[in-house]
Design a protein around this motif. Sequence first.
Motif, PDB file in Angstrom:
ATOM      1  N   ASP B  31       2.619  -8.945   0.008  1.00  0.00           N
ATOM      2  CA  ASP B  31       2.294  -8.983  -1.416  1.00  0.00           C
ATOM      3  C   ASP B  31       0.816  -9.278  -1.631  1.00  0.00           C
ATOM      4  O   ASP B  31       0.376 -10.424  -1.451  1.00  0.00           O
ATOM      5  CB  ASP B  31       3.130 -10.063  -2.118  1.00  0.00           C
ATOM      6  N   PRO B  77       0.253 -11.754  -8.655  1.00  0.00           N
ATOM      7  CA  PRO B  77       0.311 -10.342  -8.270  1.00  0.00           C
ATOM      8  C   PRO B  77      -0.001  -9.450  -9.467  1.00  0.00           C
ATOM      9  O   PRO B  77       0.288  -9.832 -10.611  1.00  0.00           O
ATOM     10  CB  PRO B  77       1.762 -10.171  -7.810  1.00  0.00           C
ATOM     11  N   LEU B  78      -0.576  -8.296  -9.198  1.00  0.00           N
ATOM     12  CA  LEU B  78      -0.792  -7.311 -10.257  1.00  0.00           C
ATOM     13  C   LEU B  78       0.441  -6.410 -10.338  1.00  0.00           C
ATOM     14  O   LEU B  78       1.156  -6.245  -9.341  1.00  0.00           O
ATOM     15  CB  LEU B  78      -2.032  -6.482  -9.950  1.00  0.00           C
ATOM     16  N   PRO B  80       2.410  -3.439  -9.879  1.00  0.00           N
ATOM     17  CA  PRO B  80       2.186  -2.238  -9.068  1.00  0.00           C
ATOM     18  C   PRO B  80       2.617  -0.943  -9.759  1.00  0.00           C
ATOM     19  O   PRO B  80       2.309   0.148  -9.277  1.00  0.00           O
ATOM     20  CB  PRO B  80       3.048  -2.490  -7.817  1.00  0.00           C
ATOM     21  N   ARG B 105      -3.303   2.026  -4.991  1.00  0.00           N
ATOM     22  CA  ARG B 105      -3.045   2.979  -3.896  1.00  0.00           C
ATOM     23  C   ARG B 105      -2.084   2.339  -2.891  1.00  0.00           C
ATOM     24  O   ARG B 105      -2.119   1.115  -2.690  1.00  0.00           O
ATOM     25  CB  ARG B 105      -4.337   3.411  -3.212  1.00  0.00           C
ATOM     26  N   PRO B 106      -1.253   3.143  -2.267  1.00  0.00           N
ATOM     27  CA  PRO B 106      -0.338   2.602  -1.237  1.00  0.00           C
ATOM     28  C   PRO B 106      -1.118   2.226   0.014  1.00  0.00           C
ATOM     29  O   PRO B 106      -2.134   2.844   0.335  1.00  0.00           O
ATOM     30  CB  PRO B 106       0.619   3.756  -0.956  1.00  0.00           C
ATOM     31  N   HIS B 107      -0.627   1.222   0.691  1.00  0.00           N
ATOM     32  CA  HIS B 107      -1.260   0.760   1.933  1.00  0.00           C
ATOM     33  C   HIS B 107      -0.146   0.457   2.941  1.00  0.00           C
ATOM     34  O   HIS B 107       0.779  -0.304   2.630  1.00  0.00           O
ATOM     35  CB  HIS B 107      -2.091  -0.507   1.637  1.00  0.00           C
ATOM     36  N   LEU B 108      -0.247   1.049   4.120  1.00  0.00           N
ATOM     37  CA  LEU B 108       0.765   0.775   5.151  1.00  0.00           C
ATOM     38  C   LEU B 108       0.472  -0.576   5.798  1.00  0.00           C
ATOM     39  O   LEU B 108      -0.591  -0.768   6.388  1.00  0.00           O
ATOM     40  CB  LEU B 108       0.750   1.874   6.218  1.00  0.00           C
ATOM     41  N   TYR B 115       5.222  -0.092   3.265  1.00  0.00           N
ATOM     42  CA  TYR B 115       4.023   0.037   2.452  1.00  0.00           C
ATOM     43  C   TYR B 115       3.979  -1.044   1.369  1.00  0.00           C
ATOM     44  O   TYR B 115       5.006  -1.570   0.959  1.00  0.00           O
ATOM     45  CB  TYR B 115       3.999   1.403   1.757  1.00  0.00           C
ATOM     46  N   ILE B 117       1.358  -1.983  -2.349  1.00  0.00           N
ATOM     47  CA  ILE B 117       0.380  -1.382  -3.260  1.00  0.00           C
ATOM     48  C   ILE B 117      -0.828  -2.303  -3.353  1.00  0.00           C
ATOM     49  O   ILE B 117      -0.697  -3.461  -3.771  1.00  0.00           O
ATOM     50  CB  ILE B 117       0.986  -1.171  -4.677  1.00  0.00           C
ATOM     51  N   VAL B 118      -1.987  -1.815  -2.939  1.00  0.00           N
ATOM     52  CA  VAL B 118      -3.226  -2.586  -3.081  1.00  0.00           C
ATOM     53  C   VAL B 118      -4.013  -2.018  -4.258  1.00  0.00           C
ATOM     54  O   VAL B 118      -3.802  -0.875  -4.667  1.00  0.00           O
ATOM     55  CB  VAL B 118      -4.075  -2.569  -1.784  1.00  0.00           C
ATOM     56  N   ASN B 142      -6.138  -7.122  -2.071  1.00  0.00           N
ATOM     57  CA  ASN B 142      -5.396  -6.625  -0.902  1.00  0.00           C
ATOM     58  C   ASN B 142      -4.777  -7.803  -0.150  1.00  0.00           C
ATOM     59  O   ASN B 142      -4.612  -8.883  -0.726  1.00  0.00           O
ATOM     60  CB  ASN B 142      -6.321  -5.799   0.008  1.00  0.00           C
TER      61      ASN B 142
END
Lengths: 253, 153
Positions: B31, B77-78, B80, B105-108, B115, B117-118, B142
């Motif tokens: 998160d 958290p923002l 998503p 944007r998605p981040h693995l 994934y 979301i950052v 992030n």
Amino acid sequence: MGRRTCIFFISLFILAEPVGRSQDTVTVPLHVRAGFDLAGPVMKLVNRDLISYGIVASADINSSLAVTAGFRYSSFNSSEVIYDFRSRGLSFTAGTDYNFIKANVSKGKYYAGIGLRYGLSFYSEEAPMIRYTNEWGAGETSVPLKRHTGHYLEITPGVRTDLFPGVTVGWNLYMRLLISAGAGKDLKPVWMPGYGPGTAGMSTGAEYYISFTIPYRKIKVYIKPKVRESEDEENEGDQTNTGTSTSGSGIRF
Amino acid sequence: MKSLTHILLPVLVMVLCLSSCSDQPCYEETDPLMNTVLLVSGTGELAKADSLRVYTYRETDTLKFVKVTGASSFSVPLDPASDESVFMITLNGVTDTAWIRYSRRPHLVSPECGYTIVSEITGLNTTHNIIDTLIIENKSVNLDGQKNLHLFY
């Protein structure tokens, strides 16, 4: 005078002969090889997400070095609870193999050595479904299909032997070091075709392959004889000692 | 040759076993949080709020993110699913509203964790009942845990 000179030169040739006899050469055939990897189709039975077919080719430069190239098609399709991921692509490797076995032992049939290769992977990846959850709640998103180019190095210790004339079997362990997945830091591929998990800096595995070989040339390889200096010295020492003792005993007697 | 094969064969089996045993649980943080530091307006010193509440109103409910005493920073958290998150920030009993705009944007994270979301903060607005200034220190929200906003009051 002339007779004495002739005897002198003949003596030199006789003395020189053992030096000439210590040099030895063996004739080694150089081969070109082309084969395919059996581990990929076998691993399909273990890991159903992955399809991987590879072919390899190599050509001997001399008795210990060979240039090698490989081509591999991979397709990875993973469906997890939290995401679906797909990647597929072609990878190419090129490099050299070094055979540690000496030419007089390997005779062009056996290989136990290590290879160093550079790999390029041309692949596409997509994540059709990504499921996320945080304090705001759950949701879904996706990553559309994108094409990337990845780079890696491959170190491959392995063995190979003639199954019967014209056919060799062998296997390589491989350690792949990722240079770049080419997809940026956010979308590293879950599986990079030709390399493995794109989130890991190193991946390991094995290839088992059957190759067809054709000899294309024969070369003579000089085999350096084993110089057993210590024994020679010992012998010399013994002779000296013997001489001394003989003379000593001679003195005594 | 045979002995060499005998030595390397168990290694091969081990490598195959290891490569097939890849189902592992997720141990990583997934998160991304927007980290905000509370500072004293004028001096820039670290401030300690007697009470702090951060929450947001939604159509159906209220999401409460933070409710603490003696805090000098908070993390939230923002959303998503949206390019803007609205936070109600109650400092020492006085409430302000902050609008945070960002791109997503998605981040693995890893194959095991999947994934997340950052976000990159693109802008913000706030009311000024108690908040003097809210500035962006680091726009990347992030998993690195860096401070993103400085809140002066």
